[in-house]
Write an enzyme that holds these catalytic residues in place. Structure first.
Site, PDB file in Angstrom:
ATOM      1  N   GLU A 189      76.200  60.583  54.992  1.00 54.17           N
ATOM      2  CA  GLU A 189      75.995  60.335  56.415  1.00 54.17           C
ATOM      3  C   GLU A 189      77.115  60.965  57.238  1.00 54.17           C
ATOM      4  OE1 GLU A 189      73.880  56.609  57.120  1.00 54.17           O
ATOM      5  OE2 GLU A 189      75.377  56.138  58.642  1.00 54.17           O
TER       6      GLU A 189
ATOM      7  N   GLU B 139      76.390  64.490  57.572  1.00 57.24           N
ATOM      8  CA  GLU B 139      75.309  64.651  58.556  1.00 57.24           C
ATOM      9  C   GLU B 139      75.873  64.561  59.984  1.00 57.24           C
ATOM     10  OE1 GLU B 139      72.352  61.603  58.033  1.00 57.24           O
ATOM     11  OE2 GLU B 139      70.827  62.649  59.214  1.00 57.24           O
TER      12      GLU B 139
ATOM     13  N   CYS C 284      71.053  51.982  57.121  1.00 55.18           N
ATOM     14  CA  CYS C 284      71.255  51.114  55.963  1.00 55.18           C
ATOM     15  C   CYS C 284      70.400  49.859  56.006  1.00 55.18           C
ATOM     16  CB  CYS C 284      72.716  50.672  55.886  1.00 55.18           C
ATOM     17  SG  CYS C 284      73.831  52.044  55.755  1.00 55.18           S
TER      18      CYS C 284
ATOM     19  N   SER D  49      69.785  58.586  60.931  1.00 52.70           N
ATOM     20  CA  SER D  49      70.268  59.288  59.742  1.00 52.70           C
ATOM     21  C   SER D  49      69.161  59.372  58.705  1.00 52.70           C
ATOM     22  CB  SER D  49      71.465  58.537  59.157  1.00 52.70           C
ATOM     23  OG  SER D  49      71.719  59.014  57.850  1.00 52.70           O
TER      24      SER D  49
ATOM     25  N   LYS E 206      64.957  44.196  52.170  1.00 53.42           N
ATOM     26  CA  LYS E 206      65.151  45.127  51.052  1.00 53.42           C
ATOM     27  C   LYS E 206      63.970  45.087  50.092  1.00 53.42           C
ATOM     28  CE  LYS E 206      69.230  46.849  52.005  1.00 53.42           C
ATOM     29  NZ  LYS E 206      69.372  48.298  52.260  1.00 53.42           N
TER      30      LYS E 206
ATOM     31  N   GLU F 269      61.620  47.377  51.672  1.00 53.25           N
ATOM     32  CA  GLU F 269      62.125  48.748  51.561  1.00 53.25           C
ATOM     33  C   GLU F 269      61.861  49.316  50.163  1.00 53.25           C
ATOM     34  OE1 GLU F 269      66.415  49.270  51.390  1.00 53.25           O
ATOM     35  OE2 GLU F 269      66.288  50.950  52.786  1.00 53.25           O
TER      36      GLU F 269
ATOM     37  N   GLU G 273      57.276  55.920  49.918  1.00 55.67           N
ATOM     38  CA  GLU G 273      58.055  57.161  49.783  1.00 55.67           C
ATOM     39  C   GLU G 273      59.312  56.975  48.920  1.00 55.67           C
ATOM     40  OE1 GLU G 273      57.598  55.387  52.490  1.00 55.67           O
ATOM     41  OE2 GLU G 273      59.406  55.258  53.723  1.00 55.67           O
TER      42      GLU G 273
ATOM     43  N   CYS H 123      75.241  42.177  57.105  1.00 53.18           N
ATOM     44  CA  CYS H 123      74.636  41.702  55.848  1.00 53.18           C
ATOM     45  C   CYS H 123      75.181  40.348  55.387  1.00 53.18           C
ATOM     46  CB  CYS H 123      74.831  42.726  54.749  1.00 53.18           C
ATOM     47  SG  CYS H 123      74.190  44.336  55.224  1.00 53.18           S
TER      48      CYS H 123
END
Lengths: 528, 609
Positions: free
Chosen positions: B287, B290, B307, B327, B366, B369, B374, B521
């Protein structure tokens, strides 16, 4: 404007519509036309006269003769006999109704009994859909007086305050004080709301005003808006009142046309406009904060109070929420003065009250009479007594959230204060009369069912309490009540009274307690 | 500061005869707490707007015929409050009995057992359980979501979840539907959380007082894998796990127990115990690269972190136009998942088909996710099972592990080394701070004077910082960054950015960190039941303490990360990196949460426009 020698009034309400009032009207008009009488005799739709269960009602003015249960086949004889020859049609049910003379008193009972009509004065004698007729009959005179005499908002509030007018929605809060709080609350943007979400079972009083005299409400709301400093108002009408909504909308449109609503009203520099919001039928939306939530497009849940709507109402802006009947008193108070109003009714509760009489009486219907009229008079004089010669057993006052009264309490005076002393409530003014054959357990069951159905569910005491009360009353009704059930019912109702968030959950205690206290034997007989 | 008369600003009242002066607007409940008088509550939560549902907290006020809810009644001068009396106690008992009659009492098997606020009240007040007929809802369990399950039978309709979802997260996927006894918390058209705008953040589960909302449990699947001799079960743990387990095993809130965590996981039977912190450091490399590339090449700014999967679904639903700004880096969990079945399998000579990849996350999103279609760049589902902190705690308890007294152990090598920068990923502002440390180094060729970037720490909803970096070859670069946590704050920040871009074509910010959960988190939706926001700050402090104590505190110093670039990835932003560690985003429908179109394509990082 043409002059007619005779007016025929056809009261239009849900009941007469079902009985075929529009078919009668069409037939009447065509028969009159066939006789070339259309320029002599005018047929008008009026609001309800307050008489129910009598089919299509046809009133002949100025004779003041009311025909009941009118069929299409009766029309020719009414025209031929009454309208042409001046003879009352023999064989047709009829009565001379004397509600037009407010200052008289008489001994007649039922439909022929005189009433003092302040809020319902025009709602059955003028065509509510014709603003010209309303104006001719004295509509908007109070507003005219305020503007001509250049009364300040404070003076208007003072007049309402000294009239002693108390809210007719049930709680009896002084209207002038409510307006004063709203006026004094900070903020430039304020609202006035007419609570026309009439949902109390057995109550149809607001409908009479909405259908029969919507201009009176508009006038009252303009006055109220002027007094509190509101630029916008809403009439929150329950969605089922289709006729009320149509009539109200038409009246608003006409008032706008006449510049009684909108910008710079009657060139006074005062702006106010009004719109209708249809309720979706939830009982709880009659509670003012739930109504406001609903008006904001949200779920109709009551708000936590304080703050109250007078400071934090619609969109959190100061808002006065007034019941239809309350507002309908305003023009008369402003026209005739607070002193005149105070002469009617009792000292602490001046004015009249509209009562819905229903149940086992000879003449169910709506009447308007002075505050403080004894219950006995309402049931036995206006209501004509118990139907079929049966004995009186109980009266449920104030709708579902009301109180069961037994014989010894028949002489209670019907006003906020006297009823409070007898641990009863005036509520919406519903008087449900029950004869000796009625089961109070059955009645309490229906009430419990109603509350369980109408609880909004927001707070636990009401949501679960109504359900458990229903369960217990259900088993008592089946004859399977358990020892201790009446005590549990009382404790539950008391718990709900103390800890529910809004009047819905708080008021089930009244029917439960009064049923158990005044008719204890009936419950005891059903316990195992 | 002008002098103010303190007396005029306070309101005096008495609670149970004790006098207190408090600020206007204080509730009776808070005033009583100030005196050490605890009024029992149920629906009330100190971090949420009161819903006034349960009625348990009612008190008597002298001269007032009505009882008042202390949670939402403001104090008045001269008020005389009685917080307990025989009649109040009887009333509260009746209320608890009523609520219990409408609640599926399944305490022994309930996930909230021991933390259930209703259980606690019922137990301590000694209520009569059988007094009222059982009137529990027969509505079915909502299992439509991969993250959160909802059991209407346990719901007491307190409305906390609705407030959390609407006010705290500005998602409003749920609301009360129906009325009276039939009331239930439900989604639009009542098609279940899995077919709604729910972003799977799970904050509702953390605030639910009765366990009616919980994570979709994967403990059985994980045990099955562990107990299958043919499988190689690999586990990674997010930064926030190491600081939360302690409080669940009788240790002080905020204690970091990383060694015990590894030891417990080994004892449970995981074949390889690694650490998500490893890929947290890797995320900074990718990141950070990037970011630097976008700053240097005039690419789309601000760069927004990726994240937090709750934030990603939120962005895809409400701000799809910002997908190209976000990102392209996968989250540390997903980077780890891909690498386990590629890098680790290759290094150890294992058949990736035999590997079961498990993660332990403070997060319910999560789970969603991991199941995104994908997320299969290894040729398999990259992460097979996601456990929340709560599920791991249950597994530790099932394995009868004495966590508190467990000797520390080390993780396995290859994918477990980490720096302090990775650890602070678990607190709001941590990713930003870690990125600043490395970006500064990469641009300036030297370390920040003070590695503690305090401006981006703490629980303030939206935090900002302006940095000047003496970039080699570019001169002084002034960079403004912002951090938001909690989706209502995220929405406010994004709306501001949106307006700036609409008005001037660009935003004042170069880099934005967003975490879906308040506190980051450490406050995730998979964290223990019954916590309050202040606890999240203490967990965060634990992470900052660990960071401070570590020898290496910058991601680019991680030796394992250096090794993986050397052996496998090449350099940050390489083609292999892009194939394995980066992803794409979609636009989602507000009504059902399903994908409407792909907004960004995979492998397109750094080549926008």
């Amino acid at each position: 404007m043409s002059i007619y020698r005779t007016h025929i009034l056809l009261p239009v309400d849900e009941g007469t519509v079902q009985a075929g009032v529009f078919e009668i009207k069409r037939r009447l008009e065509s028969e009159l036309k066939a006789r070339k009488l259309q320029d002599e005799i005018k047929v008008l739709e009026s609001g309800s006269v307050g008489i129910v269960g009598k089919g299509v009602i046809l009133a002949v003015y100025p004779d003041r003769i009311y025909y009941f249960q009118v069929k299409e086949s009766d029309i020719v004889s009414i025209i031929e006999e009454h309208l042409l020859k001046g003879r009352i049609v023999a064989g047709l049910a009829h009565a001379p109704v004397a509600v037009m003379a407010p200052e008289q008193a008489g001994a007649r009972v039922g439909l022929t009994r005189e009433q003092r009509r302040v809020v319902l004065d025009k709602s059955w004698t003028v065509d509510p859909q014709n603003i010209n007729e309303v104006l001719a009959a004295g509509g908007y005179r109070a507003l005219e007086k305020i503007f001509n005499d250049k009364l300040s908002p404070e003076q208007v509030i003072e007049e309402v305050k000294s009239s002693g007018l108390r809210g007719r929605g049930g709680a009896g809060f002084p209207t002038g004080l409510k307006w004063e709080f709203t006026r004094k609350a900070a903020g430039p943007e304020k609202y006035i709301i007419c609570n026309a979400d009439e949902g109390e079972p057995g109550t149809f009083k607001d409908r009479l005003i909405l259908e029969g005299d919507p201009h009176k409400l508009i006038e009252a709301m303009i006055i109220g808006a002027y007094a509190i400093g509101a630029g916008r108002g809403y009439v929150y009408i329950r969605g089922e009142y289709e006729l009320s909504i149509n009539r109200m909308q038409k009246a608003i449109d006409q008032a706008r046309e006449f510049n009684l609503l909108g910008e710079n009203i009657l060139e006074t520099g005062f702006h106010f406009d009004l719109e209708i919001k249809k309720g979706a039928g939830a009982y709880v939306c009659g509670e003012e904060t739930a109504l406001i939530e609903s008006l904001e497009g949200k779920r109709g849940n009551p708000r936590v109070k304080p703050p109250y709507p007078v400071s934090h109402g619609l969109w959190q802006k100061p808002t006065a929420v007034n019941n239809v009947e309350t507002l309908a008193n305003i023009p008369a108070i402003l026209s005739n003065g607070a002193g005149w109003f105070r002469k009617i009714g009792t000292d602490k509760c001046p004015g009249t009250k509209v009562f819905t009489i229903l149940g086992h009486v000879e003449y169910p219907g709506l009447i308007e009479t002075d505050m403080g009229t004894p219950l006995r008079e309402i049931i036995f004089s206006f209501g004509g007594g118990i139907k079929g010669g049966k004995k009186f057993k109980a009266a449920l006052l104030g709708g579902a959230a009301g109180v069961f009264l037994s014989e010894p309490l028949l002489d209670v005076k019907m006003d906020f204060e006297s009823l409070k002393e007898s641990k009863a409530v005036l509520g919406s003014g519903a008087v449900l009369v029950m004869n000796e054959d009625t089961s109070i357990v059955d009645m309490l069951f229906s009430i419990a069912k109603f509350f369980a159905h109408e609880s909004c569910g927001q707070c636990a005491p009401c949501r679960i309490g109504t359900r458990q009360i229903l369960n217990i009353v259900y088993r008592i009704r089946r004859g399977a009540g358990r020892k201790g059930d009446p005590e549990t019912l009382l404790q539950l109702a008391e718990t709900m009274f103390k800890s529910s968030l809004c009047p819905l959950g708080q008021s089930l205690v009244m029917p439960v307690k009064s049923a158990l206290n005044n008719f204890a034997d009936e419950f005891a007989a059903n316990l195992k | 500061m002008p002098k103010v008369n303190k007396m005029s600003e306070t309101i005096k009242l008495t609670v149970d005869g004790k006098e207190i002066a408090v600020a206007p607007g204080t509730t009776i409940l808070d005033a009583a707490r100030g005196l050490g008088v605890e009024i029992p509550t149920l629906c009330y939560h100190q971090n949420l707007k009161p819903t006034a549902s349960c009625g348990i907290c009612v008190v008597e006020i002298a001269g007032s015929p009505a009882l008042k809810r202390s949670c939402c009644t403001p104090v008045e001068n001269g008020m005389k409050v009685t917080s307990n009396s025989r009649s109040l106690r009887a009333l509260r008992k009746t209320l608890v009995e009523l609520i219990l009659s409408n609640h599926a009492v399944e305490c022994p098997t309930c996930v909230a057992n021991g933390k259930c606020e209703l259980q606690d009240l019922a137990n301590s007040m000694g209520v009569d359980f059988d007094r009222f007929a059982n009137v529990v809802s027969d509505k079915p369990l909502d299992e439509s979501s991969p993250s959160v399950h909802r059991d209407p039978k346990k719901c007491i309709a307190c409305g906390r979840c609705v407030t959390v979802c609407g006010d705290m997260q500005s998602v409003a996927a749920i609301d009360m539907v129906s009325r009276g006894f039939d009331i239930s918390v439900n989604t639009f058209f009542q098609e279940g959380l899995g077919n709604s705008s729910c972003v799977n953040c799970g904050q509702c589960t953390v605030f639910c007082p009765t366990g009616a909302l919980r994570e979709r449990s994967e403990t059985d699947a994980v045990w099955d894998a562990i107990l299958d001799p043919g499988k190689i079960v690999v586990v990674q743990e997010a930064p926030a796990i190491r600081v939360t387990l302690a409080e669940e095993f009788g240790m002080e809130l905020g204690t970091v127990t990383v060694g015990k965590m590894y030891a417990a996981l080994k004892k449970i039977g995981f074949d390889h115990v690694f650490d998500t912190n490893f890929t947290a450091d890797l995320t900074i490399m990718e990141e950070g690269t990037e970011l630097i590339e976008r700053v240097k090449s005039g690419g789309l700014l601000p760069l927004i972190t990726s994240c937090s999967p709750g934030w990603i679904k939120f962005m895809e639903t409400y701000f799809p136009d910002f997908a190209p700004y976000t990102s392209t880096c996968k989250s540390p969990q997903q980077m780890f998942g891909t690498l386990v079945k590629t890098y680790f399998a290759r290094e150890k000579g294992l058949d990736p088909a035999r590997i079961v990849s498990v993660s332990v996350m403070p997060c319910t999103a999560k789970k969603f996710e991991a199941r995104r279609p994908e997320m299969r760049d290894s040729g398999f589902q990259d992460v097979d099972h996601v456990l929340t902190t709560r599920e791991l705690v249950r597994m530790i308890k099932e394995a009868k592990i004495d966590f508190k007294n467990l000797p520390d152990e080390s993780p396995d090598d290859l994918m477990a080394s980490y720096t302090g920068a990775a650890t602070i990923f678990g607190a709001t502002g941590g990713v930003m701070e870690a990125a600043i440390r490395s970006a500064y180094f990469l641009l300036a060729g030297k370390n920040l004077d003070d590695l503690d970037v305090k401006a981006v720490r703490g629980l303030e909803g939206i935090k900002e910082a302006t940095l000047t970096i003496p970039a080699q070859g570019l001169g002084d670069l002034t960079v403004k960054v912002a951090v938001a946590h909690g989706l209502a704050n995220a929405r406010a920040l994004m709306e501001k950015v949106q307006q700036q871009i609409r008005a001037t074509g660009k935003s004042e910010y170069a880099f934005i960190e967003i975490m879906a959960c308040p506190g980051g988190c450490v406050g995730g939706g998979g964290q223990p039941y019954g916590s309050v926001i202040a606890d999240r700050a203490r967990r965060g402090e634990g992470l900052y303490r660990e960071d401070k104590g570590l020898a290496k505190r910058q991601s680019h110093e991680n030796p394992g990360v250096a090794l993986i670039y050397e052996k496998f990835l090449g350099q940050p932003g390489s083609e292999t990196s892009h194939n394995l560690l980066h992803t794409c985003y979609f636009e989602r429908s507000l009504l059902k949460g399903d994908c409407v179109r792909e907004v960004t394509k995979k492998h397109a990082a750094g080549h926008h426009g």
